[in-house]
Every structure is written in structure tokens, then in C-alpha cells.
Design a protein around this motif. Structure first.
Motif, PDB file in Angstrom:
ATOM      1  N   ARG A  32      -9.651  22.444  -3.963  1.00  0.00           N
ATOM      2  CA  ARG A  32     -10.096  23.659  -4.646  1.00  0.00           C
ATOM      3  C   ARG A  32      -8.908  24.506  -5.077  1.00  0.00           C
ATOM      4  O   ARG A  32      -8.875  25.058  -6.182  1.00  0.00           O
ATOM      5  N   LYS A  33      -7.909  24.628  -4.205  1.00  0.00           N
ATOM      6  CA  LYS A  33      -6.714  25.414  -4.540  1.00  0.00           C
ATOM      7  C   LYS A  33      -5.947  24.791  -5.694  1.00  0.00           C
ATOM      8  O   LYS A  33      -5.439  25.505  -6.568  1.00  0.00           O
TER       9      LYS A  33
ATOM     10  N   VAL B  44     -15.588  20.140   9.483  1.00  0.00           N
ATOM     11  CA  VAL B  44     -14.461  21.082   9.412  1.00  0.00           C
ATOM     12  C   VAL B  44     -13.247  20.412   8.753  1.00  0.00           C
ATOM     13  O   VAL B  44     -12.582  21.005   7.897  1.00  0.00           O
ATOM     14  N   ALA B  45     -12.961  19.164   9.143  1.00  0.00           N
ATOM     15  CA  ALA B  45     -11.816  18.440   8.581  1.00  0.00           C
ATOM     16  C   ALA B  45     -12.010  18.189   7.082  1.00  0.00           C
ATOM     17  O   ALA B  45     -11.070  18.362   6.280  1.00  0.00           O
TER      18      ALA B  45
ATOM     19  N   GLN C 145     -13.947  19.888   5.015  1.00  0.00           N
ATOM     20  CA  GLN C 145     -13.893  21.166   4.315  1.00  0.00           C
ATOM     21  C   GLN C 145     -12.452  21.615   4.094  1.00  0.00           C
ATOM     22  O   GLN C 145     -12.122  22.171   3.046  1.00  0.00           O
ATOM     23  N   HIS C 146     -11.598  21.351   5.081  1.00  0.00           N
ATOM     24  CA  HIS C 146     -10.178  21.703   4.948  1.00  0.00           C
ATOM     25  C   HIS C 146      -9.539  20.901   3.811  1.00  0.00           C
ATOM     26  O   HIS C 146      -8.793  21.458   2.988  1.00  0.00           O
ATOM     27  N   LYS C 147      -9.818  19.593   3.758  1.00  0.00           N
ATOM     28  CA  LYS C 147      -9.257  18.752   2.691  1.00  0.00           C
ATOM     29  C   LYS C 147      -9.754  19.201   1.321  1.00  0.00           C
ATOM     30  O   LYS C 147      -8.979  19.258   0.354  1.00  0.00           O
TER      31      LYS C 147
ATOM     32  N   GLU D 205     -10.774  22.149   0.513  1.00  0.00           N
ATOM     33  CA  GLU D 205     -10.204  23.471   0.202  1.00  0.00           C
ATOM     34  C   GLU D 205      -8.845  23.306  -0.485  1.00  0.00           C
ATOM     35  O   GLU D 205      -8.498  24.080  -1.385  1.00  0.00           O
ATOM     36  N   GLN D 206      -8.108  22.277  -0.087  1.00  0.00           N
ATOM     37  CA  GLN D 206      -6.838  21.991  -0.753  1.00  0.00           C
ATOM     38  C   GLN D 206      -7.075  21.554  -2.197  1.00  0.00           C
ATOM     39  O   GLN D 206      -6.333  21.945  -3.105  1.00  0.00           O
TER      40      GLN D 206
ATOM     41  N   ARG E 203     -17.074  18.419  13.857  1.00  0.00           N
ATOM     42  CA  ARG E 203     -15.602  18.376  13.725  1.00  0.00           C
ATOM     43  C   ARG E 203     -15.204  17.715  12.406  1.00  0.00           C
ATOM     44  O   ARG E 203     -14.250  18.143  11.743  1.00  0.00           O
TER      45      ARG E 203
END
Length: 378
Positions: free
Chosen positions: A181-182, A171-172, A174-176, A178-179, A168
Motif C-alpha cells: 500500500r505504501k 497480522v503478518a 496485513q503487514h506485508k 501495508e508495505q 497471527r
């Protein structure tokens, strides 16, 4: 009271039939550990065609390691390779001591060097990804010892709970990231709109990349240090070429032999600065035991992250620290390996900076980046 320095024994496997330099890898691991204030006091080698699936170097050799640790006062055994969960569990069981592998050592250094929020997220993600398969392996070991029909085995529930918690967390994280990365992607898009090329400075850790960026940009606030992985976050600076046009130079995280795949994956957002560069500047340290081998490692890593096709220049740094004859031999060997001109420089002493910038501009012009760049940046 000063804490006593931690002592370690190296476990090294020499694979028969390969050209892997076990001494070079051991020397590098010793340097890595010294950056964590751990002193290597002994080493046990074994030659095999392949690692022992249960204990990596064989049970008999492990008892030799145990004897050496007891006699030299070492509390840590470090394997000069990556270990499978079963191997790690069995080695710990026999040695009754703390056991690390090469991947974990590198990640510990990254952890110690991480200062920005982004770098801390990336290292935390890498450590979680490293730990999950180890937990799975240990969970199987623990459940097997319980041995009963219909039983779950002692420890299984605890391991599974911790594994799910880590998954878990991955996943958290990776989400942070990804932001992040954007955000980097949007910044690169804005740079592309100005038609400003980016030159990514890449190379082995501690080869002088940050010092080179400081020399080229004249930004004395850029942090430089004589230690491994001093730079984890990309630094981008505007640099004027001989024609007066501007380009951006990006300092990036250093490479090393057997860079853990968990770190490569976690630092994806950072390494994309390399992938999206117009030109690569590969920095080689001539003081390395084998500069050509270091270049090979850099080339392999570039291939691993998908940057193998980007044009590059190769520079040999720190030329002020070795004699002319030795330098000529190194330059010749590197030229033979790469098939291109090698540019000798000293970033610290600012030697050959005009020549380097001239070669950079020539390389960019060959790629048809001769559009008006002088007005691209304010």
C-alpha cells in the motif's frame, strides 16, 4: 484418464418482501461455479421472511437437498448467500457432504486467478479472515458437545490453536500488504506531482475492462480472457487524448453482486487506485441479464469502497454483439437510471474509441484538469 466433473446442488433462499432477484443470483452462482469446473445439476428454493438461524432454509428443506444430491450424484451443496458458522456446521451435519457459501465460491475463483505475489497475499488474507469466524463457531459447537463442569470440551484446544495461528498469519499478511500500500501511495504521489489525471476503468467482472485498456493504449500484451476475475492486479497505461495530452488509464479488479467484505478489505491497496482516480469509466456489459441492475451493483460497490463522489462516465461495451433495436432500449434504460449520456462502444472491434476519448477529455476539462499534460510523462 479425465477427471469426472464435480456436481453441485444450489440452495437458494427467496426473502419475502425484498426485490432481490433469486433467479439472477442463481444464474450468476452457476456461472461462478462453472469457472471452477463445477456443474450445477439441481436447485432447491425456499421462501422465507428471513433465514433460519440454525439451518438457513429449515431442516425439512435440507433433507430435500440431501435426497436430491444422492439421486443426482452431487457431492457439493452451495448456498446462494453467506452462511453463519452455526448454519454451516448444521448443514454439513445433515447433508454429510461438502458445503460452500457464495462468499467462499468467489474467493476460490480469486484464488485460482491470483498469479502475482500481491494478488496471492490479498487472497490469502481474505481466506484467513473468512475462516476465523467459522473456526470460532465450530469451536463453540465442539465444546458444547463435551458438556461437563470444569471440562474444556473435545476439540476446543485444537480449534483454539488453529484460530490463534490464523490470527497471527492475518497480522503478518496485513503487514506485508501495508508495505504494498505504501509503495502504491508513493507511486500515486509521483503521478500527482506531474499533474497527470488517472481514469480508473471499473465495472462488473468480465465486462471487457482489460480489452478496453488494450484498445485505448494499443498494448497488445495486456492479458484479456473471457472469464470471471481475469484481472486481479491493476494495470496502468499512458493514453493520448484527442488534444495530444496524456492521461493514465487504470484497469481494476471487477465487481460482482455480494462481493465478500473479506475480499474488499484484503484488496484495499488495489482498490485505492479507484479511490484516488480523477475520473471513473464504468463499463457495462449489455449481454447481462439486467444491465441496469449491474450498474446498480457497481454504484453500490463504489459507495462501499468510498468512491461514490468521483465523477464518472458510463460506457456500454460489446455493442457489436447485439442488434440496434435492443441496444437502443438498453441505452435508454441506463440513461434514465443514471441521468447522463451513455457512450456505446466495442472495445474488441475498436468501435467509437475516438468518441470515448473525446468524452473523457471533456469530462477532465470540466474538472479543470486542462493544465499542460503533454509534457507530464516522458
Amino acid at each position: 484418464m479425465v477427471n469426472e466433473e464435480k456436481k453441485a446442488i444450489l440452495i437458494c433462499l427467496e426473502r419475502q418482501g425484498t426485490d432481490e432477484d433469486i433467479d439472477l443470483l442463481a444464474e450468476e452462482l452457476t456461472l461462478l461455479l462453472s469457472n471452477l469446473d463445477i456443474k450445477v445439476v439441481g436447485r432447491v428454493d425456499q421462501r422465507r421472511t428471513s433465514p433460519d438461524p440454525a439451518t438457513f432454509i429449515g431442516k425439512g428443506k435440507l433433507y430435500e437437498v440431501k435426497y436430491l444430491m444422492e439421486n443426482l450424484g452431487a457431492t457439493l451443496a452451495v448456498c446462494n448467500d453467506s452462511l453463519q458458522p452455526t448454519q454451516l456446521h448444521n448443514i454439513r451435519s445433515i447433508l454429510k457432504a461438502e458445503v460452500w457459501d457464495r462468499s467462499f465460491v468467489i474467493m476460490k475463483i480469486f484464488e485460482a486467478r491470483a498469479h502475482s505475489a500481491e494478488a496471492k497475499l490479498q487472497v490469502e488474507l481474505a481466506l484467513c479472515k473468512y475462516e476465523i469466524p467459522l473456526l470460532k463457531g465450530l469451536g463453540r459447537q465442539m465444546s458444547q458437545t463435551g458438556g461437563g463442569i470444569g471440562t474444556r470440551g473435545p476439540g476446543e484446544t485444537e480449534f483454539e490453536r488453529h484460530r490463534r495461528k490464523l490470527e497471527r498469519k492475518v497480522v503478518a499478511l496485513q503487514h506485508k500488504l501495508e508495505q504494498v500500500r505504501k509503495r502504491r501511495l508513493n507511486l500515486r504521489k509521483r503521478r500527482k506531482k506531474t499533474e497527470t489525471p488517472t481514469v480508473a476503468i471499473v465495472g462488473y467482472t468480465n465486462s471487457g475492462k482489460s480489452t478496453l485498456l488494450r484498445a485505448l493504449s494499443h498494448d497488445e500484451d495486456i492479458y484479456c480472457a473471457d472469464k470471471l476475475f481475469a484481472t486481479l492486479d491493476p494495470k496502468i497505461r499512458k493514453v493520448s487524448l484527442p488534444s495530444g495530452k496524456f492521461v493514465l488509464f487504470a484497469d481494476t479488479v471487477g465487481f460482482i453482486r455480494k462481493l465478500p467484505i473479506e475480499l474488499v478489505a484484503a484488496f484495499r491497496a488495489t482498490l485505492e487506485e479507484v479511490n484516488e482516480a480523477t475520473l471513473l469509466l464504468i463499463v457495462i456489459d449489455p449481454l447481462d441479464k439486467d444491465p441496469v441492475e449491474s450498474l446498480r451493483v457497481v454504484e453500490e460497490t463504489l459507495n462501499q469502497i468510498g468512491a461514490a463522489s468521483i465523477p464518472r462516465l458510463i460506457v456500454v461495451n460489446k455493442i457489436d454483439m447485439l442488434d440496434k433495436q435492443k441496444l437502443e432500449v438498453i441505452l435508454e434504460r441506463l440513461a434514465m437510471h443514471s441521468g447522463c449520456e451513455i457512450i456505446p462502444i466495442s472495445a474488441l472491434k475498436r468501435i467509437n474509441m475516438p468518441l470515448l476519448l473525446k468524452r473523457v477529455e471533456e469530462a477532465l476539462q470540466q474538472k479543470d484538469f486542462s493544465s499542460s499534460l503533454a509534457s507530464a510523462l516522458n
